[in-house]
Structure formats: structure tokens, C-alpha cells
Design an enzyme around this catalytic site. Structure first.
Site, PDB file in Angstrom:
ATOM      1  N   GLU A  54      35.147  22.655  63.127  1.00 34.32           N
ATOM      2  CA  GLU A  54      36.499  23.184  62.892  1.00 34.32           C
ATOM      3  C   GLU A  54      36.858  23.310  61.417  1.00 34.32           C
ATOM      4  O   GLU A  54      37.983  23.018  61.027  1.00 34.32           O
ATOM      5  CB  GLU A  54      37.538  22.258  63.556  1.00 34.32           C
ATOM      6  CG  GLU A  54      37.326  22.100  65.033  1.00 34.32           C
ATOM      7  CD  GLU A  54      38.236  21.044  65.637  1.00 34.32           C
ATOM      8  OE1 GLU A  54      38.746  21.281  66.737  1.00 34.32           O
ATOM      9  OE2 GLU A  54      38.441  19.984  65.030  1.00 34.32           O
TER      10      GLU A  54
HETATM   11  C1  TNX Z   1      38.115  18.867  68.647  1.00 33.60           C
HETATM   12  S1  TNX Z   1      35.371  18.305  69.192  1.00 33.60           S
HETATM   13  C2  TNX Z   1      37.633  18.137  67.573  1.00 33.60           C
HETATM   14  C3  TNX Z   1      38.341  16.939  67.134  1.00 33.60           C
HETATM   15  C4  TNX Z   1      39.546  16.652  67.971  1.00 33.60           C
HETATM   16  C5  TNX Z   1      39.235  16.949  69.408  1.00 33.60           C
HETATM   17  C6  TNX Z   1      40.325  16.600  70.349  1.00 33.60           C
HETATM   18  C7  TNX Z   1      35.281  18.347  67.680  1.00 33.60           C
HETATM   19  C8  TNX Z   1      33.953  18.361  67.135  1.00 33.60           C
HETATM   20  N1  TNX Z   1      36.429  18.378  66.983  1.00 33.60           N
HETATM   21  O1  TNX Z   1      38.708  17.046  65.767  1.00 33.60           O
HETATM   22  O2  TNX Z   1      39.882  15.317  67.806  1.00 33.60           O
HETATM   23  O3  TNX Z   1      38.956  18.319  69.528  1.00 33.60           O
HETATM   24  O4  TNX Z   1      39.933  16.762  71.672  1.00 33.60           O
END
Ligand code: TNX
Length: 503
Positions: free
Chosen positions: A307
Site C-alpha cells: 500500500e
Molecule cells: C491492509 S494487508 C494492510 C494493513 C491493514 C490491513 C487491515 C496489508 C499488507 N496491508 O496495513 O492493517 O489491510 O485489514
């Protein structure tokens, strides 16, 4: 005749034949063999049954715990319960898993405590069976993490991934960058108190995990999820990038937007990035990786990579190519979330962690496959199956819902080798992550983790085709873990899909 899969075991073993009746267990029951296994069994039986087994050096003890590399595969064991009990591990880990199985066979009935008779041969399907705990959004102390390890390892998980940094706080002491913990560790999501592990704390967690045959994988999330780094060292991090969905989501949740240099208490993602074009950023990454490597006996360091919406793609690619190389240069194997596979030149042998859906969307599958093309392999964390922070049902008070609502059955019914178009051998196994935005206490963590972690344990451990490797059998067997969790003080969610048993 009781069917093997009617034995109260999770995960389901490779093979089992059931004898009749039980071997009684009481204060006169003796145990001998491998010292650490004997000690762990005595402690666990005392906790579960209030019975204190008698240690002896006598090879004709009632319960004998030993290791014989010829008797079982790596991490495997043979367990026989008749007039006496013998557990033979193929190695230390196998003996430990045999003892966990023995503890599930230890049952109370009207005549007292006893071990169900039978013979079990067991070994895992996947070498990699992991759980992740996010200690960045909310912080959990050493004793809480140790208890978590106890109950996770009892399900035969062998990797604990610790998510040690995120926008909301930095959780591990790094001597060469002391402000990370001096300045940027005291906050957490929603204004909760933060915290951090000293190096001794971290080593204590690693040692506790090792005694339970779990490898700790430390994660420092980069280049995004780095707002807290900028609270400590503003020169390392760009100004927050506020996209429309972050603004809308923050407003919906009543959370303040990130402000450079100030602690961020919301849980929006994708706004922070380290500075890609400054050489000191890579000095920082190298220092952190080196200090983590020094205190981590396991072979892996996770560098995040998820992300990074505030990092332009070309910059992201450049950064992760360098960061994965740095991990190898510091003597460890890099692990990264699947987005990192977008970069053509990631270091060869980097391990990817797939967190897309069980039916992949967008570019996720291609990104994951690129790790394999580069000689690496994959850990499967399908978000709509394995994510322990998703709500069970829409009205469940804890958790998020962006990937799916995940009841116990849907956590159980998925197949890790059928998600991506890669050779089966490229799938190392699975990991179930617990993100902690909504869990302020370890009890709340337990509500989300148990029982669904047990579903993932069976997906990871048990043979795909075995009789009993199916929902109707699983839910019956799972229900019989309730008394073990109660005795251990685990605040599990008594989901109404499961026939929970009293003893
Ligand atoms: C996505 S899954 C994220 C996290 C969040 C999560 C909450 C991933 C690699 N990154 O930063 O905490 O969703 O479900």
C-alpha cells in the site's frame, strides 16, 4: 469403532488409528525422556488438568518422550497410547508437536483424567505455517506475546511474523537511530498508549518462540507505512500524500488526517513514504536491517512494501530493488508483500507474501508470480480467508470488513495451491495476519484469532485429501478445543457454527 477423524484433534493428523478407552492419568503418572519436552508436558498438564506428572529417569515411565530421526519426518512424530504412552519425534519440533497432540487427547470424564488410546503418525503438509501479529497499530507487551505464542504453537504453527513498525508507531529499539523509540513509539491507533521492545525484550520473545519451535520474522514496513519514522527523523520521510479515499475514510471514522512530524492516530493507509532519492534513506534501511539481523536467529527479514500509494511507481520499484538487495547483503532472506513483485529487479530469491483475494483481482497475481520468476517463493495470506482481523459477521464488535466477513467455515474452506497460477512447489505455505487497528487488548486479539487460527492451522498442516479434512469433521473436532482454551485463559470467540464441548 471410532473413526480416526472423530478424535478430538486439530489440525487433523496424517494418519491415526483409534484404540478403545483411555490410559488414566493422575498424580502417580510418571514421565521421562527429553528434558525440555518433559518439562513442557508437566507444566501444560498442570495447567490443563491440575495434575502434576512425576518426572523420572526410568525408561519404563508411563509416558516416554524421545527423539528418533528414523521414526518420523521433519517436524513429524509417532504417538502411541496403550497401557503407556510413547511419543517419538523425528526431531525436536516433531516431539514438541507430538506433545501438543497428546495434550489434545488428554480428556476428563466421570472417572477423571485420561489419554484417549490410539496410534498416530503425523507430519506437516506445508513447511511454512505462520501467524502475524501487528504490534504497531496497538502495542502488546512481552508477556502478552509469549502467551500468544503458547496458544499459536499448540496448533502447530511454526512462524511468528511481528509487524514492528507502521504509521502509528515504531516498536523496536534500534541503537543507531534512537529517536525511533525515544520519540516515535509512545502513541498508537486511536490515542492508545504505545510502547516498544528493548533489544532484550525482543530476544526474550525470540527465545520463547524458539522453545516452541517458532521462528520470528521481524517486519519493518517500507517505503510506505512510515509516518512514525518521520515523527522521529523528519528528514527521512516525505510530506503526507492525502488521496480522496483517505480523506473520505478519515471523515467517516472521525479520524484526523496525518500531519508531517506529528503522531498519526488514525488508521488510513497509503499516505506516507520514505524519501527515495536521498542516499541517507538507504543508510537508514541498512542500519535497521543490520541491527534486526543481529538479534534475529531466523533466516528472514520482512521489509513490507504494501500500500505505498504515496510513492510513485518508478520510485517504489527503485526502492524495493535496493531494499531487498540490502537484506541479502546483511545475511538474511527478504520477505515482502506482493506489491513488491511489481518491480522487475527485486533481489533473486526474495519471498513474496500474497494478500490478495482467494480469487485474485487486478495485478495482484502477476505481482506475486514475479517472485517465483525471480527464483523466490510465496506465502499465501489470501485476505478474504486468512485475515484474522476481518469480522466474523457484520455485527461482530471487533475487526474490519474490507476484504470479507469471514466466518469459521469460510476461513477453513480454501486451498492455498489453487489461488495463483504458479507451480505447487512455489507455495511455501500460509500465514494468517492479525492487524490490530480495532484490537486494543490482547483479549480482543484472541477474540479474532481463536478459533479462526485453528482453521488455518489445519489448512497448513493436514493432508488435503485425508478423510475428515472437511468442514463437518473439522467443526466437531474444533469444538473440542474449547476446554483447552478455557484452561489456558484464551478469550476465544464461541462462534455459533461450532458445537463447543464442555470437556
Ligand atoms: C491492509 S494487508 C494492510 C494493513 C491493514 C490491513 C487491515 C496489508 C499488507 N496491508 O496495513 O492493517 O489491510 O485489514
Amino acid at each position: 469403532m471410532v473413526l480416526p477423524h472423530s478424535m478430538p484433534l486439530v489440525p487433523l493428523p496424517l494418519s491415526a488409528s483409534v484404540g478403545g478407552g483411555r490410559m488414566p492419568v493422575g498424580d502417580a503418572t510418571t514421565v521421562s525422556g527429553e528434558a525440555s519436552a518433559v518439562e513442557q508436558l508437566i507444566d501444560a498438564v498442570a495447567l490443563r488438568a491440575g495434575v502434576r506428572l512425576l518426572p523420572t529417569t526410568d525408561a519404563s515411565a508411563d509416558i516416554l518422550l524421545r527423539i528418533d530421526p528414523g521414526a518420523a519426518a521433519l517436524e513429524g512424530y509417532r504417538l502411541t497410547v496403550d497401557e503407556t504412552v510413547e511419543v517419538v519425534g523425528g526431531d525436536d519440533a516433531g516431539l514438541f508437536y507430538g506433545v501438543q497432540t497428546l495434550l489434545q487427547l488428554l480428556r476428563q470424564d466421570d472417572d477423571g483424567w485420561g489419554v484417549l488410546r490410539g496410534e498416530i503418525f503425523d507430519a506437516p503438509r506445508f513447511a511454512r505455517r505462520g501467524v502475524m501479529l501487528d504490534v504497531a497499530r496497538h502495542f502488546f507487551g512481552v508477556d502478552e506475546v509469549k502467551k500468544f505464542i503458547d496458544h499459536i504453537s499448540a496448533l502447530k504453527f511454526n512462524h511468528l511474523h511481528l509487524h514492528l513498525s507502521d504509521d502509528q508507531g515504531w516498536r523496536i529499539r534500534i541503537d543507531s537511530w534512537p529517536k525511533l523509540t525515544d520519540v516515535a513509539s509512545s502513541t498508537a491507533a486511536g490515542g492508545a498508549p504505545g510502547g516498544f521492545y528493548t533489544k532484550d525484550d525482543y530476544r526474550e520473545i525470540v527465545a520463547h518462540a524458539a522453545r516452541r519451535h517458532m521462528i520470528v520474522i521481524p517486519e519493518i514496513d517500507l517505503p510506505g507505512h512510515t509516518h512514525a519514522i518521520g515523527v522521529a527523523y523528519p528528514e527521512l520521510v516525505e510530506a503526507p500524500v492525502l488521496n480522496d479515499s483517505l480523506i473520505a475514510e478519515s471523515e467517516r471514522l472521525g479520524q484526523d488526517l496525518p500531519v508531517a512530524g506529528e503522531p498519526y492516530l488514525g488508521w488510513g493507509v497509503g499516505h506516507s513514504s520514505v524519501r527515495i532519492h536521498e542516499e541517507r534513506t538507504y543508510g537508514f534501511v541498512r542500519d535497521v536491517v543490520r541491527e534486526l539481523a543481529e538479534m534475529t536467529p531466523g533466516p528472514y527479514i520482512h521489509i513490507g512494501g504494501d500500500e505505498s500509494l504515496g510513492t510513485p511507481q518508478a520510485d517504489f520499484d527503485h526502492f524495493v530493488e535496493r531494499a531487498t538487495a540490502i537484506v541479502f547483503e546483511e545475511g538474511k532472506i527478504p520477505v515482502a508483500w506482493h506489491e513488491v513483485g511489481a518491480a522487475a529487479g527485486i533481489a533473486e530469491g526474495t519471498i513474496g507474501q500474497y494478500w490478495g483475494k482467494a480469487t485474485p483481482e487486478g495485478t495482484h497475481a502477476a505481482e506475486a508470480a514475479h517472485f517465483v520468476e525471480r527464483g523466490g517463493a510465496l506465502i499465501m495470506s489470501a485476505a478474504d480467508r486468512t485475515y484474522l482481523d476481518m469480522k466474523y459477521t457484520a455485527d461482530f464488535p471487533l475487526g474490519l470488513a474490507w476484504a470479507a466477513l469471514i466466518d469459521v467455515r469460510s476461513a477453513y474452506e480454501w486451498e492455498p495451491t489453487e489461488v495463483l497460477d504458479v507451480p505447487d512447489a512455489a507455495i511455501l505455505g500460509i500465514e494468517a495476519p492479525l492487524w490490530s487497528e480495532t484490537t486494543a487488548t490482547i483479549g480482543e486479539v484472541e477474540q479474532l484469532v481463536f478459533p479462526r487460527a485453528a482453521a488455518q492451522a489445519e489448512v497448513a498442516w493436514s493432508p488435503r485429501e485425508a478423510p475428515g479434512r472437511a468442514w463437518e469433521s473439522f467443526r466437531e473436532r474444533l469444538g473440542r478445543l474449547a476446554p483447552l482454551w478455557k484452561a489456558g485463559g484464551v478469550d476465544f470467540h464461541a462462534a455459533d457454527e461450532i458445537p463447543w464441548s464442555e470437556r
